[in-house]
Structures are given as structure tokens and as C-alpha cells.
Design a protein around this motif. Structure first.
Motif: not given
Lengths: 325, 435
Positions: B390-403
Motif C-alpha cells: 500500500i506504500l504509494n507516493g504520498k505515504r512514501r513522502e511522509r515516511i521520508a520526512k518522518g525518518s
């Protein structure tokens, strides 16, 4: 041999020889039963060296404390010889085996000594006796003193074990028993000082042979091994090339650790000869072979009991012959 | 950034999967090595063979599900059995009786007299009893004096009869003396003797019959070779001793005699003795230490122990199923990383494997790669961790910021994770086929 006799007196009487042979025979009786009689059994009725025989031979050698590397070496040599010479029966295979074991001893400068007496014109001839605890250093010194005295030599003992309780007393009793002189100091005194005194006194008295006892020590204790080097060195201050012999005493019942003992004592004192004691027990004495295989130190004496006359010069041929009888 | 990851995971996966069961084939070389090690340590040839064969038969078929090779597991099993064999029931020295009598026996030079002194000191200072030492070695020059000197050093009376050459009556008189003086433990030191010396063996038998000791101890030099079996058996047949004392353990011998003797006569090892000083050189016997000393494969044993501690068999099976069904997710991945970490530094772990140690010495294995991965996974929601798809672009962007990573780094990681899943599945099916 003639030269030895001229320098050091008469040869053995035939009576003495018979007594010695009986001692060796009796002492090695147990060894023989466990050792080569098994080989005869293993070989009986077989015309090839099959794996079963080699396995059995391996077991026999290892069980006699020969150690793995030397066992493998003997087996390899046996196979090479058999491939080349062939053999017809157990007797011949026995002979080949005897030969190869004899070779290992011979390669190590172990010669058959004509007598106890050192082949030397040095006077006094200084022998330093070393070894781990409980191998029989003091007893061996007593027995050697007895033999030297019997051969008409002036002997002086040095009580260099100033550490173990009553060690000085033990050597003193031996000196009285044999009727030789002894140099001693009180317990706890510096063994190097005793060694120095002994050699100096030996020179002054004009004795023929000096036997210096040392305290038993485990070869992995660096401090004690350094002390031994020091004791050795101090003697050379009196006589530059003394001690002329460093005799390492080994207990026949010791296992593979005897190799490490030979190595470490050699490192500390340049051991020149070996004595193997307690061969009258059930221990097989196979350790002789692994030591012979690894170090160039000749085996000179074997101990076969606690009595004064139960020490013999090592005779390679007699030793092997008795084993194979 | 993820260079090492694949290798590491591959390793971790192999660990999980293990290598099936112990078979004759996959432990043959190890059994040979073990036997060799035992023989080198002076364990009796026959016993080394019998012992390894018995254990091998017992161990065959055992599962190897953990991070270890079949050979390593075999070493561990042998080590455990060795410890168990040499341990057995606890073996306190018996000093009940009034007085209690302890008879000391052994070969020449095994260390009987020194041990007698140490035991007297132990009884006096640790067990708070009054010991009496008895000098029954009437043969060796100055043996009596030796015991006297030792007694003086520790303040224990030594009973001697210099004119009496009969050990039986000396021992009997000593016991009477102890009763009179209120000494409660009598330690009878005897002359060294060879098991084949019929006369001397009869003598010690007679001494034992006459004094009926609570404890008869057999003192043996830890450097003894193959003959330990014969001697121990002969002494035991004759005087049925209660326990064994191992001396000179401060040397560098591996002490295989301890195993040979225990195996042959099955009597407990009651004391080990190291050093010539009388105080604090007597110890109770630690079977585990001795088994490590004899086997000499401590590095493998501790490696297997560590691995066994960390890897859970059920968990491993659960994961295998997940991989097979292609359901391996980020949570499983995280768990894997944690398990690897729990085992310690990767380099250290590899270093513990004999032969590998040197090879990895100069290779730089970077544990910090894990940190970045963890940060990325920790920034995912539970749902995302369980369903990597389920990892779409939006989710990946959030994960990148968070990590604290760039979106490219997150993308690379997810891509590698997918590749890895495929690889793992392939590896597993290959492995399955092999079994």
C-alpha cells in the motif's frame, strides 16, 4: 667403547648384565602385554596391511601415549615400507614395524650407551637435573650417584630444591645411603646460590661428577622457568661450560603434556638428555616416541623401580627387543 | 547505503532456515575432529571413540534450526554430555564420624602429601574441624619430614612413628591418638605405589580394612596419559575409593585423564588442586570448566549457545511459512534485524567461528546500515508495515520526512525489500528441494 672403559674403569660383569636384563624385562612385562603382543594378534594370519590392521595399530600406538602425529607417521612409514618390501607373515611385519620405531629413536640421536658414565674428560662433569613436580628427579639423582660411585667416581650432590618441604632431607638421605658428599643450605635459600656453592665446592674437592637437584616446577610458570635459567647460568661463572649436561626427567605415565615439558624446559635450559621414570608401572612409555620424533634430545636413562639399582642406561635395541619379545 | 543489506539478510535467513537435521554425513568430519581433540587431550583412545559414538547415535536426527552448522551443534552436544558425565551428583567430602578418617592413595609423585596438607588446611579453616595428619609413607626418604613441615606451616598436628615401619598400626594408633586428643578428622597420607605392585596394593588394602575410612581418595596427576584408565581401575578394584583428586591443574595439560577416570570407575571428582602453596589452592570441581578444557572448543560452544538463546524455533517456522506465501513484511524484517543485533556485532559473531575469524578481521562490516532502515520502518504506520504493497507516493513522502531521509532513499529501500522477498522465496524453495 674401549675408550670409555679405559677412562671410567671396568665393564659390567655378565652377572650384572643378567640382573639388568631381568629388571628391564620384568618392568616392561606389562608394557609388552599392552603393546606389541596386540600387534602380533592383529597381524596373525594376515597377508596384507588392511585397514582393520592399521586401525588396530593406531589404537595400540595411541593407547600407549605415542600421540597422534607420531602414530600417523609410523603408520605412513609402515605403509611405504610394505608397499616396497612386501612381507610374508606377522613376524616380518613386526620386524618392519620394529625397524621404523627404531628409526624414529635413532633419528633423534638416541644412542645405546655403553655405561652410565659420561663420555668426557671434563672434571668435574656437572649434571643439572630438571623436571615438573613428582616425576622422580631426586630419586633419579640418588640412583645415578649410586652408579657413578660404583664405577669408582667421586660424586658430589647439590641440594638445589630449597622449596619443597623436606626436599633437602630427602637428598641428604640419598647421599648417606650411597655414601657421597652433599652441598646444602637451609630451606628457602636461593637455589642459584646453592648451585654456585656446589660447583665451587666440587672444583675445590676435585670431584669427578656433580649432580645438582632442582625444585620441581610446572613448565608454564614463567617466573620459575626464569629461575631455572638463572641457576644454570650461575654455574658457568665457576666453570664456563657448566652444566655439561641438563637432564630432563619425565614420568612415563605422563600423556601428551610431556611434549610441552620437553619444549619449555629446553627453551629455559637447553636440555641435553632425557630420563624416563616409572616404567615399571602399567604406563606404556610411548611418550618416548613422540618426544624422540619431535625433539633432538637423546634418551639416556630409564627408571624401573624405587630401589637404588633400578636405573638403567637406555638401550634402544634392548628396549625395542624387549617390547617385541 | 544498502550495500550490505542483502548479504546480511541472506545470512539471517540461512540462520533461520538452518540446515535440517543432524545426519551421519553432515557431522562425520566434526565427529572425527572431536575424537582427535579428546585423544590429544589424553582421553583414553577407546573411551574417546565410545563416548563420541554414543553421543552421535543419540544426536542423529536432531533438528538444526538455528544459526549454526550441524558440526557446530554436534560440538555443543558433546560439550554438554561431557559436562554432564563429569558432573553427576554433588560430591561433598564426608567428615561425619568421630573421628572421621580419610585415606589418601595414589601413584608416586601424584601429589598425595601436598594434597594432604591442603586438605587439612581446608578442613581446619573452611569446615572448622580439628584435623590430624598421619604419616604412613614409611618408604620414601624424608616423606615423613615433608608432612611434618607442611603440618607446621598450617598449624596442624602430624602423627608420626619414626621407628614403626607398619602403616597399618601407625594408622590405627593415630586414630586412637585423635580420639584422645579430640581431633575430629584424621587424614592418612600413604606411600605412592604402582597398581601392579602386588605387595604394596595389599598393604593399602590392609590399611583400609583396619581403619575403615569414611572417605578413601585417589589422587591423580592431571597430566597422566592413557594409563590413567588402568591405574584408576586397579586402585578402584582393590580399595573401592570414594572420590578422585586431580592435582597440578595449574599446568597447561588439557586433563583428559579426568574424563577417562570418571568414565571408567564412575567416582566423583571431589577436589582439584593447583599450585604448591597450601592455602587457597584447593578447589571444588567444576565439570563445565573441565569439559571445556578437555574439548578445547569453547569458541564454538559459546557461539552455539548464543545462537540458541536468540533463535526461536517456532518463530522461525512461522517466518518460513510467511516467506513461502510471499507475506514477509516490514515487521518481520524489523524482527530479523533485531535478532541479528541481539547476537551482537556481526563481525564479532563471525569472528567466533573457527577459521572465519581471521578472514573477517580486515573487512569493514557496518552495523549502522540497520539504523537507517529502522528509522524508515519506524516511520511507517502499523498498516503500512504489514502491507508493504500500500506504500504509494504520498505515504512514501511522509515516511521520508518522518525518518529524515530523502524520498529517493525510501524508494530504494522499498525496491530492495521487494527484490529481497523474491530472492528469499527462491532460496527457500531451493533449500526445501535439497531436503
Amino acid at each position: 667403547m674401549g675408550i670409555f672403559d679405559k677412562i671410567f674403569g671396568k665393564t659390567k660383569s655378565s652377572e650384572e648384565i643378567i640382573v639388568e636384563e631381568k629388571q628391564l624385562h620384568d618392568g616392561l612385562e606389562k608394557t609388552k602385554q599392552g603393546f606389541f603382543s596386540k600387534i602380533s594378534k592383529a597381524v596373525a594370519g594376515k597377508s596384507t596391511v588392511d585397514i582393520e590392521f592399521l586401525d588396530e595399530l593406531e589404537e595400540i600406538l595411541i593407547s600407549s601415549d605415542v600421540g597422534l602425529p607420531t602414530t600417523i607417521k609410523i603408520i605412513d612409514r609402515l605403509e611405504v615400507r610394505v608397499a616396497r618390501d612386501k612381507y610374508l607373515n606377522a613376524n616380518e611385519l613386526n620386524n618392519i614395524l620394529k625397524d621404523e620405531i627404531g628409526n624414529i629413536l635413532a633419528e633423534n640421536n638416541t644412542k645405546d650407551l655403553p655405561s652410565f658414565l659420561p663420555n668426557t674428560d671434563k672434571k668435574p662433569y656437572v649434571i643439572m637435573v630438571v623436571g615438573v613436580n613428582g616425576v622422580g628427579k631426586t630419586t633419579t639423582i640418588g640412583k645415578l650417584a649410586y652408579q657413578f660411585k660404583k664405577a669408582g667416581k667421586e660424586v658430589l650432590l647439590g641440594a638445589g630444591d630449597t622449596f619443597r618441604a623436606a626436599a633437602v632431607d630427602q637428598l641428604t638421605i640419598w647421599s648417606e645411603r650411597v655414601g657421597v658428599q652433599i652441598v646444602k643450605q637451609s630451606m628457602g635459600s636461593d637455589p642459584a646460590a646453592v648451585a654456585f656453592d656446589t660447583v665451587q665446592s666440587g672444583v675445590a674437592k676435585g670431584v669427578d661428577i656433580i649432580l645438582l637437584d632442582t625444585a620441581g616446577r610446572l613448565h608454564n610458570k614463567q617466573g620459575l622457568m626464569d629461575e631455572l635459567s638463572k641457576i644454570k647460568k650461575v654455574m658457568s661463572k665457576v666453570i664456563p661450560d657448566a652444566p655439561h649436561e641438563v637432564l630432563l626427567v619425565l614420568d612415563a605415565s605422563t600423556g601428551q603434556n610431556a611434549l610441552e615439558q620437553a619444549k619449555q624446559f629446553s627453551a629455559a635450559t637447553q636440555v641435553t638428555a632425557l630420563a624416563l621414570t616409572k616404567l615399571d608401572g602399567t604406563a606404556k612409555g610411548g611418550v618416548i616416541l613422540s618426544i624422540a620424533d619431535e625433539f633432538k634430545i637423546p634418551i639416556k636413562y630409564i627408571g624401573l623401580g624405587e630401589k637404588m639399582d633400578q636405573l638403567q642406561v637406555f638401550n634402544r635395541q634392548a628396549f625395542i627387543e624387549t617390547l617385541f619379545e | 547505503m544498502f550495500e550490505n543489506l542483502q548479504d546480511k539478510l541472506e545470512g539471517a535467513f540461512k540462520n533461520l532456515k538452518g540446515q535440517g537435521k543432524l545426519t551421519e554425513l553432515n557431522i562425520a568430519a566434526t565427529v572425527k575432529d572431536i575424537r582427535r581433540a579428546l585423544v590429544d587431550a589424553d582421553v583414553n583412545y577407546k573411551i574417546a571413540k565410545e563416548f563420541t559414538d554414543t553421543i552421535k547415535d543419540k544426536a542423529l536426527g536432531e533438528n538444526v534450526l538455528t544459526a549454526v552448522s550441524p558440526g557446530q551443534l554436534m560440538v555443543k552436544i558433546v560439550s554438554d554430555e561431557l559436562t554432564q558425565l563429569m558432573g553427576g551428583t554433588a560430591s561433598e567430602i564426608n567428615i561425619k564420624g568421630n573421628p572421621a578418617v580419610i585415606l589418601i592413595s595414589g601413584l608416586q609423585g601424584s601429589g598425595k602429601t601436598t594434597f594432604s596438607g591442603k586438605l587439612a588446611n581446608h578442613i581446619k579453616t573452611k569446615l572448622n574441624k580439628i584435623p590430624l595428619l598421619v604419616a604412613c609413607d614409611v618408604y620414601r626418604p624424608a616423606a615423613i619430614d615433608q608432612l611434618k613441615v607442611l603440618g607446621e606451616q598450617i598449624g596442624v598436628e602430624v602423627y608420626t612413628e619414626t621407628e614403626n615401619k607398619n602403616p597399618v598400626t601407625i594408622a590405627q594408633n593415630a586414630i586412637a591418638h585423635a580420639k584422645q586428643k579430640g581431633q575430629n578428622v584424621v587424614i592418612v597420607d600413604t606411600a605412592g605405589r604402582l597398581a601392579v605392585d602386588e605387595e604394596m596394593m595389599a598393604e593399602i588394602y590392609n590399611v583400609k580394612q583396619a581403619i575403615q575410612p569414611q572417605e578413601t581418595l585417589f589422587v591423580v596427576d592431571s597430566m597422566t596419559g592413557q594409563d590413567a584408565v588402568n591405574t584408576a581401575k586397579a586402585f578402584n578394584d582393590r580399595i573401592n575409593f570414594d572420590g578422585v583428586v586431580l592435582t597440578k591443574l595449574d599446568g597447561d595439560t588439557r586433563g583428559g585423564a579426568a574424563l577417562s577416570i570418571k568414565y571408567t570407575v564412575n567416582k566423583p571428582i571431589k577436589f582439584v588442586s593447583r599450585g604448591e602453596k597450601l592455602i587457597d589452592t584447593l578447589d571444588i570441581f567444576y565439570p563445565e570448566r573441565m569439559s571445556q578444557r578437555i574439548l578445547g572448543m569453547g569458541d564454538i560452544v559459546s557461539f552455539v549457545e548464543k545462537a540458541q538463546e536468540q533463535f526461536d524455533e517456532k518463530e522461525a517456522q512461522r517466518l518460513q511459512k510467511k516467506i513461502a506465501k510471499n507475506q514477509f513484511d516490514f515487521e518481520d524484517f524489523l524482527q530479523q534485524i533485531n535478532q541479528i543485533r541481539k547476537m551482537g556485532n556481526i563481525k564479532d559473531l563471525l569472528g567466533m567461528i573457527p577459521g572465519v575469524g581471521k578472514a573477517v578481521k580486515d573487512i569493514d562490516i557496518d552495523d549502522s546500515a540497520f539504523k537507517k532502515i529502522e528509522a524508515i520502518i519506524f516511520s511507517m504506520t502499523v498498516e503500512e508495515r504489514r502491507n508493504p504493497d500500500i506504500l504509494n507516493g504520498k505515504r512514501r513522502e511522509r515516511i521520508a520526512k518522518g525518518s529524515g531521509n530523502t524520498i529517493q532513499e525510501v524508494n530504494t529501500f522499498v525496491k530492495q525489500f521487494d527484490q529481497m522477498k523474491v530472492m528469499m522465496k527462491r532460496m527457500q524453495s531451493m533449500g526445501m528441494g535439497k531436503r
